[in-house]
Design a protein around this motif. Structure first.
Motif, PDB file in Angstrom:
ATOM      1  N   MET A   1      21.646  30.018  35.737  1.00  0.00           N
ATOM      2  CA  MET A   1      22.519  29.367  36.727  1.00  0.00           C
ATOM      3  C   MET A   1      23.980  29.495  36.296  1.00  0.00           C
ATOM      4  O   MET A   1      24.318  29.214  35.146  1.00  0.00           O
ATOM      5  N   ALA A   2      24.826  29.919  37.209  1.00  0.00           N
ATOM      6  CA  ALA A   2      26.255  30.037  36.920  1.00  0.00           C
ATOM      7  C   ALA A   2      27.020  28.943  37.656  1.00  0.00           C
ATOM      8  O   ALA A   2      26.670  28.551  38.769  1.00  0.00           O
ATOM      9  N   ARG A   3      28.068  28.449  37.004  1.00  0.00           N
ATOM     10  CA  ARG A   3      28.976  27.496  37.636  1.00  0.00           C
ATOM     11  C   ARG A   3      30.127  28.299  38.233  1.00  0.00           C
ATOM     12  O   ARG A   3      30.880  28.971  37.510  1.00  0.00           O
ATOM     13  N   VAL A   4      30.255  28.239  39.569  1.00  0.00           N
ATOM     14  CA  VAL A   4      31.164  29.147  40.278  1.00  0.00           C
ATOM     15  C   VAL A   4      32.247  28.348  41.002  1.00  0.00           C
ATOM     16  O   VAL A   4      31.947  27.474  41.828  1.00  0.00           O
ATOM     17  N   LEU A   5      33.491  28.659  40.699  1.00  0.00           N
ATOM     18  CA  LEU A   5      34.626  27.968  41.305  1.00  0.00           C
ATOM     19  C   LEU A   5      34.986  28.635  42.631  1.00  0.00           C
ATOM     20  O   LEU A   5      35.194  29.847  42.703  1.00  0.00           O
ATOM     21  N   ILE A   6      35.072  27.819  43.685  1.00  0.00           N
ATOM     22  CA  ILE A   6      35.408  28.281  45.032  1.00  0.00           C
ATOM     23  C   ILE A   6      36.750  27.667  45.409  1.00  0.00           C
ATOM     24  O   ILE A   6      36.923  26.449  45.342  1.00  0.00           O
ATOM     25  N   ALA A 168      32.505  31.592  36.609  1.00  0.00           N
ATOM     26  CA  ALA A 168      33.101  32.603  37.483  1.00  0.00           C
ATOM     27  C   ALA A 168      33.981  31.927  38.505  1.00  0.00           C
ATOM     28  O   ALA A 168      33.823  30.731  38.803  1.00  0.00           O
ATOM     29  N   VAL A 169      34.934  32.678  39.052  1.00  0.00           N
ATOM     30  CA  VAL A 169      35.774  32.184  40.133  1.00  0.00           C
ATOM     31  C   VAL A 169      35.832  33.247  41.219  1.00  0.00           C
ATOM     32  O   VAL A 169      35.958  34.445  40.929  1.00  0.00           O
ATOM     33  N   LEU A 170      35.685  32.822  42.471  1.00  0.00           N
ATOM     34  CA  LEU A 170      35.745  33.728  43.612  1.00  0.00           C
ATOM     35  C   LEU A 170      37.154  33.727  44.177  1.00  0.00           C
ATOM     36  O   LEU A 170      37.698  32.667  44.503  1.00  0.00           O
ATOM     37  N   LEU A 171      37.744  34.905  44.340  1.00  0.00           N
ATOM     38  CA  LEU A 171      39.069  35.048  44.941  1.00  0.00           C
ATOM     39  C   LEU A 171      38.924  35.889  46.206  1.00  0.00           C
ATOM     40  O   LEU A 171      38.671  37.099  46.138  1.00  0.00           O
ATOM     41  N   LEU A 172      39.102  35.234  47.360  1.00  0.00           N
ATOM     42  CA  LEU A 172      38.790  35.865  48.636  1.00  0.00           C
ATOM     43  C   LEU A 172      40.009  36.086  49.514  1.00  0.00           C
ATOM     44  O   LEU A 172      39.880  36.493  50.663  1.00  0.00           O
ATOM     45  N   SER A 173      41.202  35.812  48.993  1.00  0.00           N
ATOM     46  CA  SER A 173      42.438  36.061  49.726  1.00  0.00           C
ATOM     47  C   SER A 173      43.564  36.239  48.730  1.00  0.00           C
ATOM     48  O   SER A 173      43.451  35.827  47.568  1.00  0.00           O
ATOM     49  N   THR A 174      44.656  36.844  49.184  1.00  0.00           N
ATOM     50  CA  THR A 174      45.806  36.995  48.289  1.00  0.00           C
ATOM     51  C   THR A 174      46.377  35.629  47.926  1.00  0.00           C
ATOM     52  O   THR A 174      46.833  35.428  46.799  1.00  0.00           O
ATOM     53  N   GLY A 175      46.324  34.677  48.867  1.00  0.00           N
ATOM     54  CA  GLY A 175      46.804  33.330  48.571  1.00  0.00           C
ATOM     55  C   GLY A 175      46.017  32.680  47.456  1.00  0.00           C
ATOM     56  O   GLY A 175      46.582  32.020  46.572  1.00  0.00           O
ATOM     57  N   THR A 196      34.790  34.675  34.600  1.00  0.00           N
ATOM     58  CA  THR A 196      34.746  35.993  35.219  1.00  0.00           C
ATOM     59  C   THR A 196      35.441  35.908  36.575  1.00  0.00           C
ATOM     60  O   THR A 196      35.115  35.042  37.395  1.00  0.00           O
ATOM     61  N   ILE A 197      36.405  36.782  36.806  1.00  0.00           N
ATOM     62  CA  ILE A 197      37.196  36.736  38.026  1.00  0.00           C
ATOM     63  C   ILE A 197      36.635  37.763  39.002  1.00  0.00           C
ATOM     64  O   ILE A 197      36.675  38.974  38.751  1.00  0.00           O
ATOM     65  N   LEU A 198      36.100  37.276  40.117  1.00  0.00           N
ATOM     66  CA  LEU A 198      35.457  38.127  41.120  1.00  0.00           C
ATOM     67  C   LEU A 198      36.349  38.185  42.356  1.00  0.00           C
ATOM     68  O   LEU A 198      36.630  37.160  42.977  1.00  0.00           O
ATOM     69  N   VAL A 199      36.772  39.390  42.723  1.00  0.00           N
ATOM     70  CA  VAL A 199      37.807  39.572  43.740  1.00  0.00           C
ATOM     71  C   VAL A 199      37.258  40.400  44.900  1.00  0.00           C
ATOM     72  O   VAL A 199      36.567  41.410  44.690  1.00  0.00           O
ATOM     73  N   LEU A 200      37.586  39.982  46.113  1.00  0.00           N
ATOM     74  CA  LEU A 200      36.997  40.610  47.296  1.00  0.00           C
ATOM     75  C   LEU A 200      37.545  42.005  47.578  1.00  0.00           C
ATOM     76  O   LEU A 200      36.840  42.835  48.152  1.00  0.00           O
ATOM     77  N   ASN A 221      32.802  46.932  48.288  1.00  0.00           N
ATOM     78  CA  ASN A 221      32.774  47.099  49.742  1.00  0.00           C
ATOM     79  C   ASN A 221      33.445  45.950  50.506  1.00  0.00           C
ATOM     80  O   ASN A 221      33.264  45.830  51.710  1.00  0.00           O
ATOM     81  N   ALA A 222      34.237  45.131  49.804  1.00  0.00           N
ATOM     82  CA  ALA A 222      34.976  44.021  50.412  1.00  0.00           C
ATOM     83  C   ALA A 222      34.060  43.048  51.146  1.00  0.00           C
ATOM     84  O   ALA A 222      34.421  42.492  52.180  1.00  0.00           O
ATOM     85  N   ARG A 223      32.875  42.811  50.584  1.00  0.00           N
ATOM     86  CA  ARG A 223      31.936  41.856  51.179  1.00  0.00           C
ATOM     87  C   ARG A 223      31.547  40.804  50.137  1.00  0.00           C
ATOM     88  O   ARG A 223      31.296  41.121  48.972  1.00  0.00           O
ATOM     89  N   LEU A 224      31.464  39.564  50.611  1.00  0.00           N
ATOM     90  CA  LEU A 224      31.168  38.451  49.712  1.00  0.00           C
ATOM     91  C   LEU A 224      29.814  38.626  49.037  1.00  0.00           C
ATOM     92  O   LEU A 224      29.639  38.273  47.870  1.00  0.00           O
ATOM     93  N   ALA A 225      28.857  39.200  49.751  1.00  0.00           N
ATOM     94  CA  ALA A 225      27.518  39.382  49.190  1.00  0.00           C
ATOM     95  C   ALA A 225      27.554  40.209  47.911  1.00  0.00           C
ATOM     96  O   ALA A 225      26.766  39.972  46.992  1.00  0.00           O
ATOM     97  N   SER A 226      28.473  41.173  47.841  1.00  0.00           N
ATOM     98  CA  SER A 226      28.544  42.009  46.640  1.00  0.00           C
ATOM     99  C   SER A 226      29.019  41.192  45.443  1.00  0.00           C
ATOM    100  O   SER A 226      28.628  41.455  44.298  1.00  0.00           O
ATOM    101  N   LEU A 227      29.884  40.209  45.675  1.00  0.00           N
ATOM    102  CA  LEU A 227      30.328  39.336  44.591  1.00  0.00           C
ATOM    103  C   LEU A 227      29.200  38.409  44.144  1.00  0.00           C
ATOM    104  O   LEU A 227      29.063  38.104  42.958  1.00  0.00           O
ATOM    105  N   PHE A 228      28.406  37.948  45.094  1.00  0.00           N
ATOM    106  CA  PHE A 228      27.238  37.135  44.737  1.00  0.00           C
ATOM    107  C   PHE A 228      26.304  37.928  43.814  1.00  0.00           C
ATOM    108  O   PHE A 228      25.724  37.374  42.869  1.00  0.00           O
TER     109      PHE A 228
END
Length: 232
Positions: A1-6, A168-175, A196-200, A221-228
């Motif tokens: 299990m990973a703790r993922v920052l959104i 891990a942290v998900l980064l889904l926008s430039t903001g 771990t920094i995961l970028v869309l 491929n700029a899809r959230l599923a690939s980061l998952f």
């Protein structure tokens, strides 16, 4: 299990959190951006249809063009679902990119003399404008929202993290990339070791500080599923 920052807005973050929980991970929600609707009406003129690259633009479109029968070209499924839920009957869903919207609009064979109305954010990449221009599709931009930056204090961030840095942290926008760079620099002790920094996308990665960008993992491929999948 990973703790993922959104870092998304709370409503969007909750949807992402549900998807992560379904995969056996623990989501940590810390919104670093919020939508501010802009209070300006649409430009005057006739339009062949509408283009939207974010569900954030749909409320303004629905308010000023309620149940309009003209086609709405939506960038992806979620934006298309928002348009349908708002009362638009002719919603055409593209494959997830601005270029896909241009291709879809081109295939619709709309009047070459009547532009699309693009309901957009104030800060945007310009890729849809470029794609429409390249396809010789006339358009008018109508800015209907802007993203504002949130800066939670140390106590609020520590409360979300629960005493340990996320995995891990998900980064889904430039903001989000810019805001996380600032947050990590302001509160370095809370992000040790660095997650771990995961970028869309590569464009989003370029908004990171140089030190964070170096080790970022960018979606192929700029899809959230690939980061998952990277988290799994």
């Amino acid at each position: 299990m990973a703790r993922v920052l959104i870092l998304r807005e709370r409503d969007e973050a909750m949807r992402t959190a549900e998807a992560l929980e379904a995969r056996g991970h623990q989501p940590l929600i810390l919104p670093l951006e919020a939508t501010l609707p802009l209070d300006q009406g649409p430009p005057q003129g006739a339009f062949a249809g509408f283009a939207v690259t974010s569900a954030r633009a749909v409320p303004a479109l629905a308010r000023h063009f309620p149940a309009d029968p003209r086609p709405v070209f939506a960038v992806g499924e979620r934006t298309g679902e928002a348009a349908r839920a708002a009362g638009f009957a002719d919603v055409r869903i593209a494959g997830g990119t601005a270029l896909d919207i241009a291709r879809l609009a081109d295939a619709a064979e709309l009047s070459a003399a009547t532009p699309l109305l693009y309901a957009a954010g104030r800060t945007r990449t310009g890729t849809l404008e470029e794609a429409l221009y390249a396809a010789a599709i006339p358009y008018v931009v109508w800015e209907v929202y802007e993203m504002t930056r949130l800066a939670p204090d140390e106590a609020a961030v520590a409360s979300v993290l629960g005493g340990a840095a996320p995995d891990a942290v998900l980064l889904l926008s430039t903001g989000q990339a810019e805001a996380f760079s600032e947050l990590a620099a302001r509160l370095p002790k809370l992000f040790q070791p660095m997650p771990t920094i995961l970028v869309l996308s590569r464009r989003i990665a370029e908004a990171l500080s140089l030190v964070l960008r170096r080790d970022a993992i960018i979606s192929s491929n700029a899809r959230l599923a690939s980061l998952f999948e990277c988290i799994d």
